[in-house]
Design an enzyme around this catalytic site. Structure first.
Site, mmCIF file in Angstrom:
data_model
loop_
_atom_site.group_PDB
_atom_site.id
_atom_site.type_symbol
_atom_site.label_atom_id
_atom_site.label_comp_id
_atom_site.label_asym_id
_atom_site.label_seq_id
_atom_site.Cartn_x
_atom_site.Cartn_y
_atom_site.Cartn_z
ATOM 1 N N LYS A 175 33.673 31.107 36.453
ATOM 2 C CA LYS A 175 33.904 32.168 35.482
ATOM 3 C C LYS A 175 33.885 31.585 34.082
ATOM 4 O O LYS A 175 34.404 30.479 33.851
ATOM 5 C CB LYS A 175 35.257 32.834 35.748
ATOM 6 C CG LYS A 175 35.339 33.518 37.106
ATOM 7 C CD LYS A 175 34.425 34.726 37.202
ATOM 8 C CE LYS A 175 34.722 35.540 38.446
ATOM 9 N NZ LYS A 175 33.860 36.733 38.531
ATOM 10 N N HIS A 306 27.159 41.921 45.090
ATOM 11 C CA HIS A 306 28.519 41.567 44.672
ATOM 12 C C HIS A 306 29.525 41.685 45.820
ATOM 13 O O HIS A 306 29.593 42.730 46.468
ATOM 14 C CB HIS A 306 28.937 42.519 43.538
ATOM 15 C CG HIS A 306 30.395 42.460 43.196
ATOM 16 N ND1 HIS A 306 31.269 43.473 43.479
ATOM 17 C CD2 HIS A 306 31.129 41.489 42.588
ATOM 18 C CE1 HIS A 306 32.473 43.158 43.058
ATOM 19 N NE2 HIS A 306 32.428 41.956 42.520
HETATM 20 MG MG LIG Z 1 30.736 39.057 38.932
#
Ligand SMILES: [Mg+2]
Length: 383
Positions: A175, A306
């Site tokens: 991230k 996802h």
């Molecule tokens: Mg994502």
């Protein structure tokens, strides 16, 4: 051959707790609180001939109880129907609740039922779902996300890299989108050095950059040869994604937040991304997912669905162009079976259907359930 009919649909709402609270960029910019649990909507379908199907949908943060309530209201329209006619049944479900829309929560509620119908159809054919849809590969390149959240300190992320590689993963995603760009670049540099070319590397900004920041950050990250940069911009900024994708060499990925096939069509038709990232639970199930992939294939896009690997390993195996599947172990306790990683790929199981059955733990985490049949709806209370 006599026609089989749907005799009952059982719906349940369960909560999966996470071991530690999880934060991505949306938490660091103050938009959301850390994630502590995931809401699950399960649909279990039974037919007069004794066949069964299991499907699920989910929500992170709010929405799970609403999905359950909506599914409970519309599911009775399928009793007595032929479970093979999935497209028509999807339409029937969506029109039963069309007043609240043909996207978002209402179709995410339908998704669990749609996926259960596909599971049932594949089981009846004696085929894994990916084979029923028509597989292009036995295993799908798979990457790990859960080890690289912003809530994990860098040493922990580096340990997770090693553990993921040892488990047979083919890629690592971390991230980014931290309010301080230097934090992102420091962590990325350290992870890239740790990986040292052994597996693929991607990043995910979770929509937290504005257009100038996204362009600057994407340019700064070009040197790492990333497989993609995910959600650099707001999920609905199609024009911004298209301009960014044209400006930089690294592929751009987005689409996980889109909640209907129509929203994906807009993204695909604008050639706004290189990797489209549909989520079968969010777009309304496998029936709608197939509409998205047909359009994406025509546009020549690669795909990286996802979350929900239990579903997406099948639809990814059936996608003709390049594809990845996201490895998330969060839902593991819900099922008796595990996904197998081999040589960087998640293997299509040989079990019929989705190839998963609900665990005792899933039942123990169930907060509400109901069984709908020709006599009506019976609600069950859970202690
Ligand atoms: Mg994502």
């Amino acid at each position: 051959m006599p026609t089989d009919t749907i005799s009952a649909i059982k719906l349940s709402l369960a909560w999966v707790p996470l071991a530690t609270p999880i934060s991505d960029a949306k938490v660091f910019t103050g938009r959301q609180k850390p994630l502590t649990r995931v809401a699950m909507l399960f649909a279990e379908i039974e037919t007069a001939d004794g066949h069964t199907g299991l499907g699920f949908s989910y929500s992170k943060r709010a929405g799970g109880p609403g999905m359950y309530a909506h599914a409970r209201e519309v599911a009775d329209s399928l009793i007595g129907e032929n479970p093979a006619d999935i497209g028509r049944l999807w339409n029937k479900l969506v029109w039963a609740g069309a007043s609240v829309g043909r996207s978002g929560l209402s179709t995410q509620a339908i998704a669990a039922i749609d996926i259960a119908l596909w599971d049932l159809k594949a089981k009846r054919a004696g085929l894994p779902l990916g084979r029923l849809l028509g597989a292009w590969r036995d295993g799908v390149p798979s990457y790990n996300t859960s080890g690289g959240f912003l809530s994990s300190p860098l040493p922990e992320v580096l340990d997770n890299v090693e553990a993921s590689i040892a488990s047979g993963i083919g890629g690592i995603k971390i991230k980014v989108g931290h309010p301080d760009p230097k934090v992102d670049l420091t962590r990325l540099e350290a992870v890239a050095n740790q990986i040292d070319g052994r597996v693929a590397l991607m990043v995910d900004a979770n929509q937290q950059w504005d257009r100038p920041t996204a362009l600057r950050m994407c340019r700064a990250m070009e040197q790492y040869g990333l497989v993609w940069i995910e959600e650099p911009l707001d999920a609905y900024d199609i024009e911004g994604h298209a301009a960014l994708a044209a400006a930089i060499d690294t592929p751009i990925a987005s689409g996980e937040m889109l909640v209907s096939a129509a929203e994906h069509f807009a993204m695909i038709d604008a050639r706004a991304v290189d990797f489209i990232q549909p989520d079968a639970a969010r777009v309304g199930g496998i029936t709608q997912f197939q509409r998205v992939t047909a359009r994406a294939e025509q546009a020549g896009l690669m795909m990286a669905p996802h979350f929900a690997m239990e579903i997406h390993v099948h639809v990814s195996a059936a996608y003709p162009l390049g594809t990845w599947v996201e490895h998330f172990d969060w839902l593991d306790p819900l099922f008796n079976e595990r996904q197998i990683l081999e040589g960087g790929k998640m293997m299509l199981s040989t079990r019929p259907g989705l190839g998963v059955t609900l665990s005792d733990q899933a039942r123990a985490w169930t907060e509400a359930s109901c069984r709908i049949d020709a006599k009506g709806c019976t609600d069950h209370t859970h202690g």
